[in-house]
Design an enzyme around this catalytic site. Structure first.
Site, PDB file in Angstrom:
ATOM      1  N   HIS A  60       0.811  -1.220   0.000  1.00  0.00           N
ATOM      2  CA  HIS A  60       0.000   0.000   0.000  1.00  0.00           C
ATOM      3  C   HIS A  60       0.849   1.278   0.000  1.00  0.00           C
ATOM      4  CE1 HIS A  60      -2.824   3.092   1.240  1.00  0.00           C
ATOM      5  NE2 HIS A  60      -2.210   3.198   2.410  1.00  0.00           N
ATOM      6  N   HIS A  85       4.275   6.682   5.318  1.00  0.00           N
ATOM      7  CA  HIS A  85       3.110   7.378   5.861  1.00  0.00           C
ATOM      8  C   HIS A  85       2.304   6.597   6.890  1.00  0.00           C
ATOM      9  CE1 HIS A  85       0.462   5.385   2.830  1.00  0.00           C
ATOM     10  NE2 HIS A  85      -0.486   5.626   3.705  1.00  0.00           N
ATOM     11  N   GLU A  89       1.492   5.256  12.451  1.00  0.00           N
ATOM     12  CA  GLU A  89       0.122   4.847  12.754  1.00  0.00           C
ATOM     13  C   GLU A  89       0.038   3.359  13.123  1.00  0.00           C
ATOM     14  OE1 GLU A  89      -2.651   6.484  12.927  1.00  0.00           O
ATOM     15  OE2 GLU A  89      -4.157   4.894  12.807  1.00  0.00           O
ATOM     16  N   ASP A  90       0.739   2.531  12.360  1.00  0.00           N
ATOM     17  CA  ASP A  90       0.513   1.088  12.473  1.00  0.00           C
ATOM     18  C   ASP A  90       1.620   0.293  13.156  1.00  0.00           C
ATOM     19  OD1 ASP A  90      -1.857   1.466  11.230  1.00  0.00           O
ATOM     20  OD2 ASP A  90      -1.174   0.880   9.233  1.00  0.00           O
ATOM     21  N   ASP A 148      -3.101   8.672  -0.881  1.00  0.00           N
ATOM     22  CA  ASP A 148      -3.426   7.583   0.041  1.00  0.00           C
ATOM     23  C   ASP A 148      -4.894   7.178  -0.147  1.00  0.00           C
ATOM     24  OD1 ASP A 148      -3.256   5.839   2.211  1.00  0.00           O
ATOM     25  OD2 ASP A 148      -3.719   7.407   3.673  1.00  0.00           O
ATOM     26  N   ASP A 268     -24.586  17.246 -23.218  1.00  0.00           N
ATOM     27  CA  ASP A 268     -23.133  17.416 -23.242  1.00  0.00           C
ATOM     28  C   ASP A 268     -22.403  16.156 -22.787  1.00  0.00           C
ATOM     29  OD1 ASP A 268     -24.052  17.619 -20.718  1.00  0.00           O
ATOM     30  OD2 ASP A 268     -22.826  19.337 -20.151  1.00  0.00           O
TER      31      ASP A 268
HETATM   32 MN    MN Z   1      -2.462   4.691   4.081  1.00  0.00          MN
END
Ligand code: MN
Length: 739
Positions: A60, A85, A89-90, A148, A268
């Site tokens: 990812h 990134h 967080e993880d 992301d 259109d």
């Molecule tokens: Mn992410």
């Protein structure tokens, strides 16, 4: 790397190799080494972790980094930040770790991204606000965040439907407008298409097949249209490519939906794009206009439909010349004319313009835009959601340009009024605005401005902001300023009124207790004492009956009792539609059953869904399930702001209960048409008529049918039959029952 299989390790390395191939053209050895270092670090940090799809997690961030490099054209700092990134967080690593290894700048971006990451909480609006605060610090944070989100949307398939619904709603509400505003058209389109597909799967499929069916015919028509243009441009020795582009599925659907038209009625659908290889001797603008002139020699242009975004580019940097012409098949076709440079900007937005090294250079449109956001953030003390709505409104609005008497140019959203301009120039000018001279003509503050108007604001010393202005202004800036001013005014009135009421009571020798105030509030049928104070302060209530009011006895006990029981009954009735529910499994669709004794949901009044409609459920504060149509605009807001309270829902067969539904009819009046309509309905045993309204004027016939109906199947059948009546041009369902 024992946790991954050989095939998975190969997949990781392939992803990384693709990224390297992408950036190797632009980055020097030192930068490439940093990218490698980031990969090694992130790869070991995420080792063993997987995404919902089962893929190794590191895939990812690598793909996000590829989007950042390829589609956004950003530099090494951004690519490295993108690879890292999700590390903070993880995994166990902290921003400080990132700082020690990759320096201050990368760490700051990763920190910004971490704060915006993960499951967005119910205060989505607050999150956006935070995001925009960051935006003014470093645009790269927001650009990487968009990348992301794009990759998350591309892999949405692997999440359960309720998550798909929530994430795609957020994307439509927030990320697509942001991408649009930053000029990232390609990404914005992809975000919208993917959101559409996951949010309205059924309608997406239908439209997809419809468009697919017409493809052959469409291509034939396009080629017929393009051929003479190509020949003519070649004759003139103009080097260019002519392509055509189908309107995106999302915008087709949106148009069908908001305008209530069918696919065939969208004129259109197609745009023809002429991209010039500009010659250096003449200005790009002149070359584009020359092509415009050649095109309109072949096909007549629609009056007033030439849009010149070259002389005055859009705020997001977009430059192009648009003209709508009448094609050989009697259909309007939009032709877009631009140079290769303009095309690059149109596809990739500001990223194609500027390099993001450290801060951004000043004096460009993006800066001015960010400046405006900062302005707005500083001025806004409102509820975060209100703020978001206004902000979004400004994100998407197209623009007009007006001039001050001295020739200063002011860009505003379409439908802006005199009041908007006044506040745009200065808040004092706004607060005291009594009207304007537009092109030397006197107009009121609510006057809607046209592109190119010259506006001179007129003021008066005793003027104050009017509440009604809130309904006429378009810019967030004006709205915020007016609200602030009104709030302040109201506060003054309230204080003044409170003093007046208290003085009056004291003068009459009345007791200064809560009950006295309550009596007065009750006498004027107000809701609370604040309302009383402010109305007294504004002079709406005069207090000259005060003596009688204070003398009056309160209601006797019987009346009070009756009041309470009656009110309670009313309340009970309102609430009893649905029993509070506990233990709703959000991962499974909520099943709507037709059992009058045990209905555990409420049908929303805003969109009035009936069995068979594509619906979702919103779990309200009292744990009740409220059913909205999937495309209801209130539901859209709930989805974006409280996605975790949304569940998918499915109907079972409904045959007994009936629901009020409205159908509007229009067509050409002829003798007997009304009786034919009512005849059809009365013959259908599964539909009951409540009211029918018909109106004819100048040979045009309009009708409104209010019917009780079991489900969408019966409704479709009826609409089909109505549409077959001679003279009826259109029979369609109307969502709103009461306008
Ligand atoms: Mn992410």
């Amino acid at each position: 790397m024992a946790q991954f299989t050989k095939a998975e390790i190969r997949q990781i390395n392939d992803c990384y190799d693709d990224l390297v191939r992408e950036v190797a053209k632009r980055f020097d050895g030192e930068r490439m080494a940093k990218v490698q270092k980031a990969f090694d670090f992130a790869n070991s940090a995420h080792v063993g972790l997987r995404r919902k799809s089962g893929e190794p997690y590191i895939v990812h961030p690598l793909l996000v980094a590829a989007i950042v490099a390829r589609d956004l054209g950003l530099g090494a700092t951004s690519v490295i930040a993108a690879i890292l990134h999700d590390v903070v967080e993880d995994t166990e690593y902290t921003v400080t770790d990132i700082k020690n290894m990759f320096g201050e700048q990368v760490a700051r971006i990763v920190d910004g991204l971490t704060k915006l990451s993960g499951e967005m909480d119910s205060r989505q609006a607050l999150t956006l606000r935070k995001m925009l605060m960051t935006l003014s610090d470093d645009v790269r944070v927001i650009l990487i965040k968009i990348a992301d989100r794009l990759h998350n949307m591309r892999t949405l398939e692997s999440l359960p439907p309720y998550k798909q619904l929530k994430i795609s709603s957020e994307t439509l509400y927030l990320y697509a407008p942001l991408a649009h505003r930053l000029g990232l058209y390609t990404i914005k389109n992809e975000l919208e298409e993917l959101s559409f597909r996951f949010k309205h799967p059924e309608e997406y499929r239908n439209l997809f097949y419809q468009l697919h069916d017409q493809e052959g015919k469409r291509n034939y028509l396009v080629n017929q249209f393009i051929k003479p243009i190509r020949e003519r441009l070649a004759d003139e020795g103009i080097e260019c490519t002519v392509t055509h582009r189908l309107k995106s599925m999302y915008s087709i659907w949106e148009k069908m939906h908001t305008k209530g038209v069918t696919l065939d009625e969208i004129y259109d659908l197609l745009a023809i794009r002429i991209i010039l290889k500009a010659k250096s001797a003449v200005s790009e603008k002149r070359q584009c206009f020359e092509v415009l002139s050649l095109v309109t020699d072949i096909y007549p242009p629609k009056p007033d439909r030439i849009r010149d975004w070259i002389t005055m580019p859009r705020a997001n940097g977009y430059e192009s010349l648009h003209v709508t012409v009448m094609g050989p098949q009697g259909k309007w076709v939009e032709v877009q004319i631009r140079t290769e440079r303009m095309d690059r900007v149109a596809e990739y937005g500001f990223a194609a313009h500027y390099k993001y090294k450290g801060g951004i250079s000043s004096e460009n449109e993006l800066d001015r835009w960010i400046e405006r956001i900062r302005d707005h953030l500083a001025n806004s003390e409102h509820d975060a959601f209100e703020f978001l709505d206004e902000f979004k409104m400004n994100l998407f609005a197209s623009e007009i340009v007006v001039f001050t008497p001295k020739g200063r140019l002011i860009k505003l959203p379409t439908n802006s009024t005199v009041v908007d301009v006044a506040y745009e120039i200065h808040s004092d000018l706004g607060n005291k605005c009594i009207g304007a001279k537009v092109n030397a003509k006197l107009v009121p503050p609510s006057h809607i401005l046209q592109n190119g108007d010259q506006v001179e604001i007129l003021t008066a010393e005793n003027q104050t902001p009017q509440p009604v202005w809130l309904t006429v202004v378009t810019t967030a800036k004006a709205k915020t300023k007016i609200k602030d001013a009104l709030k302040q005014q109201n506060h003054q009135h309230l204080e003044m009124g409170k003093e007046m009421v208290e003085n009056a009571i004291r003068d009459l020798g009345g007791p200064m207790v809560a009950n006295t105030i309550k009596k007065i509030v009750g006498h004027y049928n107000l809701n609370n004492k604040e309302q009383l104070f402010s109305q007294v302060g504004m002079g709406i209530i005069q207090l000259n009956e005060l003596e009688q009011i204070l003398k009056k006895k309160s209601k006797n006990k019987f009346v009070k009792y009756w009041d309470i029981t009656f009110k309670r009954k009313e309340k009970l009735e309102a609430d009893s539609e649905a029993e509070p529910l506990k233990n709703i499994d959000k991962r499974k669709p909520f099943i709507l059953r037709e059992n009058p004794d045990a209905i555990d949901y409420t049908l929303a009044k805003c969109c009035n869904p009936i069995p068979g409609d594509d619906v979702i459920g919103y779990i309200s504060a009292g744990d009740q399930v409220i059913i909205h149509k999937r495309d209801c605009h209130i539901a859209e807001k709930l989805l974006a702001s409280q996605g975790e309270n949304i569940i998918t829902a499915e109907w079972t067969k409904f045959k007994k209960l009936s629901y009020l539904t409205r159908i509007s009819l229009s067509g050409f009046d002829r003798l007997g048409i009304v009786s034919e309509v009512t005849n059809i309905i009365s013959k259908l045993h599964n539909i009951n008529m409540r009211t029918v309204k018909f109106d004819t004027h100048d040979g045009i016939f309009e009708g409104d049918l209010f019917l009780y109906i079991h489900n969408t199947e019966d409704l479709q059948q009826l609409i089909h039959q109505l549409n077959k009546i001679k003279g009826i041009e259109k029979a369609a369902r109307v969502e709103n029952l009461y306008d």
